[in-house]
Enzyme design. Structure first.
Site, PDB file in Angstrom:
ATOM      1  CD  GLU A  46      -1.434  -2.301   2.080  1.00  0.00           C
ATOM      2  OE1 GLU A  46      -2.346  -3.067   2.624  1.00  0.00           O
ATOM      3  OE2 GLU A  46      -0.282  -2.559   1.922  1.00  0.00           O
ATOM      4  CB  CYS A  79      -1.372  -0.484   5.051  1.00  0.00           C
ATOM      5  SG  CYS A  79       0.434  -0.730   4.861  1.00  0.00           S
ATOM      6  CB  ALA A 157      18.753 -42.517 -10.116  1.00  0.00           C
ATOM      7  CB  SER A 163      19.869 -39.074 -11.189  1.00  0.00           C
ATOM      8  OG  SER A 163      20.693 -38.127 -10.462  1.00  0.00           O
ATOM      9  CD1 TRP A 165      21.877 -33.123 -17.379  1.00  0.00           C
ATOM     10  CD2 TRP A 165      21.082 -33.025 -15.375  1.00  0.00           C
ATOM     11  NE1 TRP A 165      22.453 -32.492 -16.453  1.00  0.00           N
ATOM     12  CE2 TRP A 165      22.052 -32.214 -15.394  1.00  0.00           C
ATOM     13  CE3 TRP A 165      20.075 -32.910 -14.132  1.00  0.00           C
ATOM     14  CZ2 TRP A 165      22.468 -31.418 -14.213  1.00  0.00           C
ATOM     15  CZ3 TRP A 165      20.426 -32.217 -13.181  1.00  0.00           C
ATOM     16  CH2 TRP A 165      21.435 -31.536 -12.912  1.00  0.00           C
ATOM     17  CD  GLU A 246      15.380 -28.950  -5.779  1.00  0.00           C
ATOM     18  OE1 GLU A 246      16.469 -29.665  -6.325  1.00  0.00           O
ATOM     19  OE2 GLU A 246      15.241 -27.793  -6.094  1.00  0.00           O
TER      20      GLU A 246
END
Length: 317
Positions: A46, A79, A157, A163, A165, A246
């Site tokens: 804001e 705000c 993998a 693994s 790619w 991941e």
């Protein structure tokens, strides 16, 4: 409001511990101010929009993705007060702020000053945009995304561990974009030892948005990484509202077993591996019936020859 939400997304993983908010000021059909929460949480959206609008804010409508805050801190004023002082005539907000310092009081203060307030516009979209911050506010833990890159037969993998790619360039670039949208990225000890991942963001212009790097391990972590003993232990990590997990298979399974997974990113390459390493270890499933109704498809798209499917966890009533 859709445009304000787009602005808000620019602050993803950059405004913690504050929410990533977007604001657009419209006066007589013309946009006079735009703003989004800046890195570190200040200035608020804001304040940015009001500074851009100047006198054009008087009589304008503000579209804000979260209720304007009502509390004053040592980093700035509220705000709600700023919108009132600028003479904004109408405020349209997507969500009520769950922070106990505001929790509806911003709307109350605006109405008391004669400002028209409309609540709940595009609320579902706003909840998605603010999912990480809302998770910290309402569940006291980060919003966790599990990323898996697999073959068509569910392998991450070859049997020997190779693994790189599985997926192509476009899918890997998208994964780097996801890193840039998270406060932290986590891998397990096995994945770190086998692949030595950098866990950074290798996209032009976004290199500085690399997340904090975490290692799931019962021991210590190498320099530059933070050791985390369990999935549950991520709840208490300061400054982390969004976490990208991941790998590998044991690590992803650990978060699923602990009921700490909110979103799945499944990248699938059009290849078959056969005898390889499965994407997941044991997740504690005791009955196949319990596997149903846990996930719902949110998005699906092609990234070159690879497919990305995004699933959201189904919330319990």
């Amino acid at each position: 409001m859709a445009a304000a939400l787009t602005l808000a997304s620019r602050g993803a993983a950059r405004t913690t511990p504050n929410p990533n908010v977007g604001c657009i000021l419209v006066n007589q059909g013309r946009v006079v101010g735009r703003g989004w929460t800046q890195p570190g949480g200040r200035p608020h959206a804001e304040a940015m929009a009001l500074a851009q609008a100047g006198n054009g804010a008087r009589g304008a409508t503000a579209y804000v993705t979260l209720e304007p805050c009502a509390h004053v801190s040592d980093r700035g004023g509220s705000c709600a007060d700023a919108l009132i002082s600028a003479g904004v005539a109408r405020v349209v907000s997507a969500l009520t702020d769950p922070d106990t310092r505001t929790a509806g009081q911003g709307h109350v203060r605006l109405r008391a000053a004669g400002t028209v307030v409309v609540e709940g516009l595009a609320a579902a979209d706003a909840r998605l945009c603010l999912a990480a911050w809302l998770s910290r506010q309402q569940r006291a833990r980060p919003f966790v995304t599990i990323k898996l890159a697999t073959s068509l037969d569910g392998m991450i993998a070859r049997a020997d561990g190779q693994s790189r790619w599985i997926t192509g360039d476009r899918a890997r670039a998208h994964a780097h974009l996801e890193r840039a949208r998270h406060d932290a990225v986590l891998v397990g000890r096995g994945t770190f030892a086998a692949d030595a991942p950098k866990l950074d963001v290798r996209l032009a212009g976004l290199e500085a948005r690399a997340p904090r790097r975490l290692l799931l391990t019962s021991g210590s972590a190498p320099a530059g990484l933070v050791a985390v003993a369990s999935a549950e232990a991520t709840d208490a990590l300061p400054g982390i509202d969004s976490l990208l997990v991941e790998g590998g298979a044991q690590t992803a399974a650990a978060f699923l077993r602990a009921n700490r997974a909110d979103r799945l990113l499944l990248y699938r390459a059009p290849i078959m591996i056969g005898a390889g390493r499965s994407a997941l270890a044991d997740i504690g499933l005791t009955d196949l019936a319990n596997a149903h109704g846990r996930w719902q498809l949110h998005d699906s798209r092609m990234l070159g020859s690879d497919r990305l499917d995004v699933y959201d966890a189904v919330k319990e009533d």
